[in-house]
Design a protein around this motif. Sequence first.
Motif: not given
Length: 384
Positions: A51-60
Amino acid sequence: MAVKKDYYDVLGVKKDATEQEVKKAFRKLAKEHHPDSNQSSKEAEHKFKELNEAYEVLSDPTKKAQYDQFGHAAFENGGGGAGGYGGFSGFNGGFGGMEFDLGDIFGDFFGGSSGRSKRRGPQRGQDVHMSLNIDFDEAVFGKEKEITLNLTEECNVCHGSGSEPGTKADKCPTCGGTGQLKQTQQTIFGTIANVVTCSTCGGKGEIIKNKCHKCVGTGKVRVPKKIKIEIPAGIDNSQTIRVTGNGEAGDKGAPKGDLLITIYVKEHGIFERQDMDIYCEIPITFTQAALGDEIVVPTVDGKVKYTIKEGTQSGTKFRLKGKGVPSLRNKNIRGDQYVIVKVEVPTKLTEKQRKLLKEFADTATDDTYKEHNGFFDKLKNIFG
C-alpha cells in the motif's frame, strides 16, 4: 520473481482518481492492514508495504504520470525511485533510519496522539445548563423572568491576561512558545514523528509566573449575575431556551458561552395540554344533560358561557375555538380548547325524588333512550 500488482488495484481506485480519492483510499486500507492492528501477521506487513509503495507513486503527480505511461518499468533499474519493495522511498529492507510524519494519514488510527496539534488559542466560554419550573399560564402566555447565577467574568484587575498588572507571561521553556512538542516513536517501519500539545503550558505557549492576585492566573472571576430571560408564549414542557452570550466567560477576549434553560411546566388543576390544544372535563347534572342548560366554562383567558343542548350524553366533547396555546412561531395562531362533559348520576335521593324518577321511568317510551333500546335490539338479533 513475483509479479507486482497494478498500483490502482492495490488501492482500489480508478485511473482518473483525484489526489484526494487516492489519499482517502490509502488511509482506509492502511488503517486496516497496519501492523499495530495485525500483530505477527506477515501478510498484513506485506500488504502494508504494498500500500505504501502504491501510495507514494500515485500521490506524486510526476511519478503517477511516469507510471501511467510506462507502468512498473518506469521505476526499475533506477528509473524513478520506487525500485520495488527493497528500494521504496528509503525502506531499504529493514526500514531503519527513516523518519516520516504520519499525523495526516493515521491521526484517527492513533486516537489523536499522532494528529497534528495546533497551538491552543483563546477558547470560547462554556455553555451553562439549568432548569426552570414555570406555571401552566406562564407557558401559555409567556413571561419575562429574572434569575441570578454565579458565572465567570473576565477579571477586572488583569483584564483576562492572568498576570499581575505590570507583568506579562513568559514564553514556555519547554515548547519555545509554540504550544507543541514533537515526539518520535520507533517502529518496524522507521521513526514516526508525532506532534502533541505541550503538557507544560497546555498548548498556550506561555507560562504565567506572576499570577494576578485576584483571579490567581485564570483571567476570570466568579460573580453573581442577574439575567433577564424572556419565556416565549407557547413553550412546552422539557423544551430548552438558549440565551446567547450569557454563559461562562471565554479566554482572553474569546466569546462567552450560552445559557441553556430547560423549561418544566407545573401541572394545572383543571387543564391538560396536548400540543397546542387544551383539554378539560366538566361535570354536569343529570337534569342539565336531559333538559339542556347554559354552563360556565373556565379557560386560560377567563370564564366563558356555553349552552349545552338538550339530551347531551356523558362524554360529549365540544370545542372552544382559539382558546388553546399560541404557536411558538406565531403567537397570533392559537390552538383550541376541548371540553368533555361528564354527566353525574345522583347518589343520595329523597323519597320524593325517587317517586318522581319512578314515575318518569314508567312513562318512558322507546324514543326516550335511543342508545339503550338500540343496544337491546342488537342483543335480540344476535341471541334470538
